[in-house]
Design an enzyme around this catalytic site. Structure first.
Site, PDB file in Angstrom:
ATOM      1  N   THR A  65       8.641 -36.271  22.137  1.00 24.19           N
ATOM      2  CA  THR A  65       7.813 -36.075  23.577  1.00 24.19           C
ATOM      3  C   THR A  65       8.670 -36.247  24.783  1.00 24.19           C
ATOM      4  O   THR A  65       9.628 -36.972  24.805  1.00 24.19           O
ATOM      5  CB  THR A  65       6.833 -37.431  23.466  1.00 24.19           C
ATOM      6  N   ARG A  94       5.756 -50.039  22.762  1.00 23.06           N
ATOM      7  CA  ARG A  94       4.042 -50.144  22.124  1.00 23.06           C
ATOM      8  C   ARG A  94       3.240 -50.813  23.221  1.00 23.06           C
ATOM      9  O   ARG A  94       1.893 -50.465  23.094  1.00 23.06           O
ATOM     10  CB  ARG A  94       4.518 -50.882  20.897  1.00 23.06           C
ATOM     11  N   GLU A 118       5.061 -44.086  18.047  1.00 22.47           N
ATOM     12  CA  GLU A 118       5.713 -45.246  18.291  1.00 22.47           C
ATOM     13  C   GLU A 118       5.476 -46.367  17.416  1.00 22.47           C
ATOM     14  O   GLU A 118       5.258 -47.499  17.330  1.00 22.47           O
ATOM     15  CB  GLU A 118       5.383 -45.672  19.955  1.00 22.47           C
TER      16      GLU A 118
HETATM   17  N1  CAA Z   1      14.326 -56.446  18.257  1.00 22.89           N
HETATM   18  C1  CAA Z   1      15.833 -56.302  18.260  1.00 22.89           C
HETATM   19  N2  CAA Z   1      16.176 -56.117  16.681  1.00 22.89           N
HETATM   20  C2  CAA Z   1      15.436 -55.892  15.578  1.00 22.89           C
HETATM   21  C3  CAA Z   1      13.983 -55.809  15.747  1.00 22.89           C
HETATM   22  C4  CAA Z   1      13.585 -55.943  17.339  1.00 22.89           C
HETATM   23  N3  CAA Z   1      12.298 -55.683  17.605  1.00 22.89           N
HETATM   24  N4  CAA Z   1      13.566 -55.254  14.575  1.00 22.89           N
HETATM   25  C5  CAA Z   1      14.290 -55.272  13.842  1.00 22.89           C
HETATM   26  N5  CAA Z   1      15.534 -55.709  14.316  1.00 22.89           N
HETATM   27  C6  CAA Z   1      16.861 -55.786  13.992  1.00 22.89           C
HETATM   28  C7  CAA Z   1      16.714 -56.795  12.493  1.00 22.89           C
HETATM   29  O1  CAA Z   1      16.998 -58.170  12.854  1.00 22.89           O
HETATM   30  C8  CAA Z   1      17.962 -56.107  11.728  1.00 22.89           C
HETATM   31  O2  CAA Z   1      19.145 -56.793  11.903  1.00 22.89           O
HETATM   32  P1  CAA Z   1      20.328 -57.203  11.075  1.00 22.89           P
HETATM   33  O3  CAA Z   1      20.638 -55.797  10.333  1.00 22.89           O
HETATM   34  O4  CAA Z   1      21.384 -57.852  12.002  1.00 22.89           O
HETATM   35  O5  CAA Z   1      19.691 -57.932   9.947  1.00 22.89           O
HETATM   36  C9  CAA Z   1      17.632 -54.765  11.739  1.00 22.89           C
HETATM   37  O6  CAA Z   1      17.257 -54.666  13.149  1.00 22.89           O
HETATM   38  C10 CAA Z   1      17.128 -54.150  10.734  1.00 22.89           C
HETATM   39  O7  CAA Z   1      15.535 -54.641  10.811  1.00 22.89           O
HETATM   40  P2  CAA Z   1      14.843 -54.499   9.321  1.00 22.89           P
HETATM   41  O8  CAA Z   1      15.411 -55.034   8.235  1.00 22.89           O
HETATM   42  O9  CAA Z   1      13.611 -55.273   9.825  1.00 22.89           O
HETATM   43  O10 CAA Z   1      14.441 -52.917   9.560  1.00 22.89           O
HETATM   44  P3  CAA Z   1      13.730 -52.073   8.494  1.00 22.89           P
HETATM   45  O11 CAA Z   1      14.424 -51.015   7.987  1.00 22.89           O
HETATM   46  O12 CAA Z   1      13.041 -52.884   7.524  1.00 22.89           O
HETATM   47  O13 CAA Z   1      12.630 -51.373   9.487  1.00 22.89           O
HETATM   48  C11 CAA Z   1      10.643 -51.138  10.707  1.00 22.89           C
HETATM   49  C12 CAA Z   1      11.565 -52.165  10.197  1.00 22.89           C
HETATM   50  C13 CAA Z   1       9.550 -51.971  11.670  1.00 22.89           C
HETATM   51  C14 CAA Z   1       9.682 -50.727   9.668  1.00 22.89           C
HETATM   52  C15 CAA Z   1      11.106 -50.186  11.566  1.00 22.89           C
HETATM   53  O14 CAA Z   1      11.746 -49.044  10.999  1.00 22.89           O
HETATM   54  C16 CAA Z   1      10.073 -49.140  12.340  1.00 22.89           C
HETATM   55  O15 CAA Z   1       9.764 -49.643  13.585  1.00 22.89           O
HETATM   56  N6  CAA Z   1       9.687 -48.166  11.947  1.00 22.89           N
HETATM   57  C17 CAA Z   1       8.813 -47.195  12.616  1.00 22.89           C
HETATM   58  C18 CAA Z   1       9.644 -46.482  13.919  1.00 22.89           C
HETATM   59  C19 CAA Z   1       8.857 -46.002  15.113  1.00 22.89           C
HETATM   60  O16 CAA Z   1       8.130 -46.527  15.641  1.00 22.89           O
HETATM   61  N7  CAA Z   1       9.018 -44.614  15.294  1.00 22.89           N
HETATM   62  C20 CAA Z   1       8.557 -44.159  16.343  1.00 22.89           C
HETATM   63  C21 CAA Z   1       9.522 -43.226  17.229  1.00 22.89           C
HETATM   64  S1  CAA Z   1       9.404 -43.067  18.696  1.00 22.89           S
HETATM   65  C22 CAA Z   1       8.175 -42.048  19.076  1.00 22.89           C
HETATM   66  O17 CAA Z   1       6.914 -42.067  18.637  1.00 22.89           O
HETATM   67  C23 CAA Z   1       8.278 -41.391  20.510  1.00 22.89           C
HETATM   68  C24 CAA Z   1       7.083 -40.503  21.030  1.00 22.89           C
HETATM   69  O18 CAA Z   1       7.407 -39.306  21.103  1.00 22.89           O
HETATM   70  C25 CAA Z   1       6.075 -41.134  21.901  1.00 22.89           C
END
Ligand code: CAA
Length: 383
Positions: A158, A246, A366
């Protein structure tokens, strides 16, 4: 619990409301129909300080809080959801991370013009084969000497077609040891860097004025000074950014839902059936009551998340709950709005079909509703 807004918060909300009602709403149907980029509205949003609301004034922003931002987002989105998400991406997905994780030089040279709305920013996380499971991205950056070489593609970006800078996430370390984690890094990439190309804008169901596209990086050369937040820390930068983003999308959904409710109330008072305005039928009253109650609940969740962000406490689950509930509410409210309008609701003569199309994306970008549920469950089950 204090539900009173400060004088400044009320002023911001009222300013956004008046601006949206007088200068955006009259153009919203035309923007949707033509699919044009609302450049003149973006310039005015910049003048009002709406493109870098929570960024301190020394870096080009308005120095306001996240709650003011959420309220302004609701007002702008109630008039035009396309304008809402353009604003949201610039604020939450670009300015916020550069302010929070950027170097002094990045804040001076890049954040300042973007927060002032003189330049536009966007966020490059999603890829053709990596959306919800963001860690599986294939875009990578390799370092040779002092230079990083970036290769890959990001899609659904976007603001991409108009952005001056992209915050790009790339894999920078892929350890071979079993169980070792892939590391990602965030880079600031200016448009026009050799190897940076764009596809034409995507065709979408709604938010037609908010252009998105695929961006390609082919042997794009970047210095260390392009890194935001430290090499290897990019995934955390992305996740923390989305915690704020979000809230913006939840507020966008509130705006869409509110607009759909307001036109439904007005229509129900005017339209007659069985000899009375349809607002006198309990079937319609119940729909309006549910719409208003769910909208209120969604707003409270959104304001709670924004308030937590302002206090500087972790708000991942609260932002996810706000976005989940507000986006699903927006779709339900717009659905009922069409039902109340009957055949007229299905026609482009009335705005509710636009609200219905615009609402749907808030359940997807998002992080889909399913991803929000994963974030909420992770918080419930941790420890
Ligand atoms: N803040 C800080 N650190 C965070 C965090 C947060 N909110 N969430 C996770 N982390 C850290 C974890 O602590 C972890 O750290 P370590 O490696 O040190 O342990 C690391 O990040 C990995 O975390 P997870 O193991 O929980 O990660 P995951 O692979 O299981 O993924 C998920 C988690 C929530 C599914 C994530 O992949 C996610 O949010 N996916 C969706 C992506 C998304 O929202 N995409 C949208 C794109 S943007 C968009 O849409 C823009 C637009 O055009 C409007």
């Amino acid at each position: 619990m204090d539900f009173e807004l400060t004088e400044e918060q009320r002023l911001i909300r009222d300013t956004a409301h008046d601006f949206a009602r007088t200068e955006i709403a009259p153009k919203a149907a035309e923007i949707d129909k033509s699919g044009r980029w609302p450049a003149e509205i973006i310039s005015k949003m910049a003048e009002l300080g709406f493109l870098g609301m929570a960024i301190p004034e020394e870096y080009g922003g308005a120095g306001l809080d996240a709650l003011s931002y959420a309220m302004a987002m609701e007002e702008i989105s109630a008039a035009c959801a396309s304008c809402g998400v353009i604003m949201s991406v610039n604020n939450s997905l670009f300015c916020d991370p550069v302010y929070k994780f950027g170097t002094a030089e990045q804040k001076k040279d890049v954040l300042t013009p973007v927060a002032a709305g003189k330049k536009i920013g966007c966020f490059g996380l999603t890829e053709p084969m990596s959306g919800s499971d963001a860690q599986t991205m294939v875009t990578e950056a390799k370092k040779t000497g002092d230079t990083w070489t970036l290769n890959g593609a990001k899609n659904w970006i976007t603001n991409g077609p108009h952005a001056d800078y992209v915050l790009v996430f790339a894999v920078t370390e892929r350890p071979s040891a079993p169980g070792a984690k892939v590391r990602h890094t965030a880079f600031l990439v200016p448009k026009g860097t050799p190897g940076f190309t764009l596809n034409p804008a995507d065709h979408k169901l709604g938010i037609h004025g908010a252009h998105s596209c695929t961006i390609f990086f082919e042997n794009v050369k970047l210095p260390d000074s392009a890194i935001v937040g430290g090499a290897g820390d990019g995934f955390k930068v992305a996740m923390a950014t989305l915690d704020g983003g979000r809230i913006g999308i939840a507020a966008q959904a509130l705006g869409i839902a509110r607009a759909a409710l307001e036109v439904s109330v007005a229509y129900a008072k005017e339209r007659k059936s069985f000899g009375v305005p349809i607002s006198q039928h309990q079937a319609i009253q119940f729909m309006l009551s549910d719409m208003a109650t769910e909208l209120d609940a969604a707003r409270l969740l959104t304001w709670r998340a924004a308030t937590m962000k302002d206090k500087g406490v972790r708000h991942s689950a609260e932002s996810a709950a706000a976005k989940l509930y507000a986006s699903e509410t927006a779709t339900k409210v717009a659905h009922r709005a069409i039902q109340i309008h009957g055949g007229y609701g299905y026609s482009t003569e009335y705005p509710v079909e636009r609200h219905y199309r615009d609402a749907r994306i808030t359940e997807i970008y998002e992080g889909t509703s399913e991803i929000q549920r994963i974030v909420i469950a992770a918080s419930l089950l941790k420890g």
